[in-house]
Design a protein around this motif. Structure first.
Motif, mmCIF file in Angstrom:
data_model
loop_
_atom_site.group_PDB
_atom_site.id
_atom_site.type_symbol
_atom_site.label_atom_id
_atom_site.label_comp_id
_atom_site.label_asym_id
_atom_site.label_seq_id
_atom_site.Cartn_x
_atom_site.Cartn_y
_atom_site.Cartn_z
ATOM 1 N N ILE A 109 17.302 31.912 67.315
ATOM 2 C CA ILE A 109 16.414 32.688 67.957
ATOM 3 C C ILE A 109 15.840 31.930 69.372
ATOM 4 N N MET A 110 15.698 30.488 69.159
ATOM 5 C CA MET A 110 15.435 29.665 70.107
ATOM 6 C C MET A 110 16.656 29.625 71.083
ATOM 7 N N ALA A 111 17.542 29.563 70.687
ATOM 8 C CA ALA A 111 18.936 29.523 71.708
ATOM 9 C C ALA A 111 19.123 30.859 72.426
ATOM 10 N N ASP A 112 18.885 32.083 71.583
ATOM 11 C CA ASP A 112 18.728 33.153 72.362
ATOM 12 C C ASP A 112 17.890 33.505 73.570
ATOM 13 N N ILE A 113 16.534 32.724 73.178
ATOM 14 C CA ILE A 113 15.483 32.737 74.380
ATOM 15 C C ILE A 113 16.013 31.816 75.540
ATOM 16 N N ALA A 114 16.628 30.757 75.031
ATOM 17 C CA ALA A 114 17.177 29.983 76.351
ATOM 18 C C ALA A 114 18.376 30.561 77.140
ATOM 19 N N LYS A 115 18.950 31.560 76.327
ATOM 20 C CA LYS A 115 19.954 32.516 77.255
ATOM 21 C C LYS A 115 19.263 33.490 78.315
ATOM 22 N N ASP A 116 18.143 34.037 77.355
ATOM 23 C CA ASP A 116 17.372 35.079 78.124
ATOM 24 C C ASP A 116 15.999 34.735 77.770
ATOM 25 N N GLN A 117 15.082 34.492 78.626
ATOM 26 C CA GLN A 117 13.596 34.142 78.482
ATOM 27 C C GLN A 117 12.921 35.423 77.777
ATOM 28 N N ALA A 118 13.641 36.624 78.315
ATOM 29 C CA ALA A 118 12.845 37.830 77.781
ATOM 30 C C ALA A 118 13.031 38.062 76.210
ATOM 31 N N ASN A 119 14.021 37.528 75.662
ATOM 32 C CA ASN A 119 14.247 37.791 74.204
ATOM 33 C C ASN A 119 13.298 37.207 73.477
ATOM 34 N N GLY A 120 12.224 36.513 73.878
ATOM 35 C CA GLY A 120 11.174 35.930 73.061
ATOM 36 C C GLY A 120 10.256 37.260 72.899
ATOM 37 N N ILE A 121 9.852 37.856 73.913
ATOM 38 C CA ILE A 121 8.977 39.075 73.830
ATOM 39 C C ILE A 121 9.985 40.155 72.815
ATOM 40 N N ARG A 122 11.023 40.275 73.173
ATOM 41 C CA ARG A 122 11.786 41.311 72.669
ATOM 42 C C ARG A 122 11.513 41.215 71.070
ATOM 43 N N TYR A 123 11.900 39.830 70.627
ATOM 44 C CA TYR A 123 12.071 39.645 69.354
ATOM 45 C C TYR A 123 10.767 39.872 68.711
ATOM 46 N N MET A 124 9.481 39.333 69.266
ATOM 47 C CA MET A 124 8.183 39.719 68.587
ATOM 48 C C MET A 124 7.704 41.199 68.727
ATOM 49 N N GLU A 125 8.395 41.771 69.670
ATOM 50 C CA GLU A 125 8.016 43.374 69.795
ATOM 51 C C GLU A 125 8.695 44.085 68.484
ATOM 52 N N LYS A 126 9.857 43.482 68.222
ATOM 53 C CA LYS A 126 10.791 44.231 67.073
ATOM 54 C C LYS A 126 9.733 43.710 65.485
ATOM 55 N N GLU A 218 8.932 29.287 79.179
ATOM 56 C CA GLU A 218 8.419 30.526 79.398
ATOM 57 C C GLU A 218 8.548 31.467 78.262
ATOM 58 N N GLY A 219 9.866 31.620 77.996
ATOM 59 C CA GLY A 219 10.049 32.312 76.790
ATOM 60 C C GLY A 219 9.637 31.939 75.282
ATOM 61 N N ILE A 220 9.734 30.656 75.196
ATOM 62 C CA ILE A 220 9.086 30.247 74.179
ATOM 63 C C ILE A 220 7.861 30.355 73.903
ATOM 64 N N ARG A 221 7.110 30.175 74.877
ATOM 65 C CA ARG A 221 5.617 30.449 74.797
ATOM 66 C C ARG A 221 5.301 31.881 74.636
ATOM 67 N N ASP A 222 6.069 32.689 75.279
ATOM 68 C CA ASP A 222 6.009 34.222 74.846
ATOM 69 C C ASP A 222 6.154 34.416 73.307
ATOM 70 N N PHE A 223 7.242 33.614 72.620
ATOM 71 C CA PHE A 223 7.406 33.696 71.379
ATOM 72 C C PHE A 223 6.321 33.566 70.409
ATOM 73 N N PHE A 224 5.661 32.337 70.806
ATOM 74 C CA PHE A 224 4.595 31.925 69.875
ATOM 75 C C PHE A 224 3.163 32.285 70.489
ATOM 76 N N GLY A 225 2.982 33.092 71.493
ATOM 77 C CA GLY A 225 1.728 33.333 71.976
ATOM 78 C C GLY A 225 1.382 34.685 71.673
ATOM 79 N N ALA A 226 0.349 35.282 71.889
ATOM 80 C CA ALA A 226 -0.183 36.606 71.878
ATOM 81 C C ALA A 226 -0.010 37.152 73.321
ATOM 82 N N ARG A 227 0.622 38.330 73.235
ATOM 83 C CA ARG A 227 0.975 39.364 74.457
ATOM 84 C C ARG A 227 0.725 40.542 74.135
#
Length: 271
Positions: A109-126, A218-227
């Motif tokens: 998951i972290m590697a996916d976020i590194a490829k596209d930072q928007a993936n952090g938000i997408r993962y948590m939305e799902k 930025e993507g990792i912060r999204d992943f661990f934060g509240a959005r």
């Protein structure tokens, strides 16, 4: 009066809050010292334990998995401690066992976020959508709400690991039942970012040691934060699956009018 929950200032625990003072749409407010949200209590200092023991908390609901609870057990603060896991097992970004962050799936998951930072938000939305889709999770929330609706005296505290997702959504449900407007609910949810900042910085420091994650901050912060996007995803899934929040509360969580009025009588005061 307050528009969001008030932080209980502790030495080693950052995200413990009293919902007291939050206003409802009909002009009432939540009573002080009755409803508390938190992250894990494991790191509480002796001074923290003493402070927590003086809050009048009668019952603690620990939403963590058994593995999380075994790794970092709650200290004794003189309240009944009920293990009430909301998930069937580990979910990256929600459950935070030490083993989770070492697991191949987590680093993928972290590697996916590194490829596209928007993936952090997408993962948590799902992830939030999946909570609404999982009848086991909903049944566990329903049991929790039923118990809270019958807590006649003293305070109730609920927590997970960070106090963001499992405990955060429990707070969303309770505030909704008590008649708090959605904007206030969102503001209280997003305030978690301020209180969790020290923990997130620790996570970031650990992950920065991995050069493969360079540029993904930025993507990792999204992943661990509240959005806002995460709650929006949950609300969309509720509309899609149940038609409305009212039907979701009634049909999935068994919150009828009698239970709603019981909770409001217990936890609300006139302004």
């Amino acid at each position: 009066m307050s528009s969001i929950s008030k932080q209980i200032k502790l030495e080693k625990v950052n995200n413990t809050r009293d919902l007291g003072g939050i206003r409802t749409q009909d002009g009432r407010c939540i009573r002080d010292g009755r409803l508390f949200r938190s992250g894990q209590l494991f790191f509480a200092s002796q001074a923290d334990i003493q402070a927590l023991s003086q809050l009048g908390i009668r019952c603690i609901y620990d939403f963590r998995t058994q593995q999380e609870r075994d790794e970092k057990p709650d200290p004794e603060i003189g309240a009944e401690n009920i293990h009430h896991p909301l998930l069937r097992g580990m979910v990256a970004g929600i459950s935070r066992e030490e083993e989770e962050q070492k697991a191949p799936g987590f680093m993928e998951i972290m590697a996916d976020i590194a490829k596209d930072q928007a993936n952090g938000i997408r993962y948590m939305e799902k992830t939030y959508e999946s909570m609404i889709s999982d009848d086991y999770v909903l049944a566990r929330y329903a049991e929790f709400l039923e118990r809270v609706s019958r807590q006649q005296e003293g305070g109730v505290l609920w927590h997970c690991t960070a106090g963001k997702d499992r405990a955060g959504f429990a707070t969303v449900l309770i505030l909704t039942i008590l008649g708090v407007d959605r904007e206030t609910i969102l503001n209280d949810y997003l305030a978690t970012n301020e209180f969790l900042a020290p923990e997130i910085e620790q996570i970031m420091a650990m992950l920065k040691q991995n050069p493969a994650l360079d540029g993904a901050e930025e993507g990792i912060r999204d992943f661990f934060g509240a959005r806002e996007a995460y709650l929006a995803a949950a609300y969309r899934k509720i509309e899609e699956r149940f038609g409305s929040m009212e039907r979701f509360l009634r049909d999935a969580l068994h919150v009828d009018e009698e239970m709603t009025q019981r909770m409001r009588a217990l936890y609300l005061a006139e302004e």
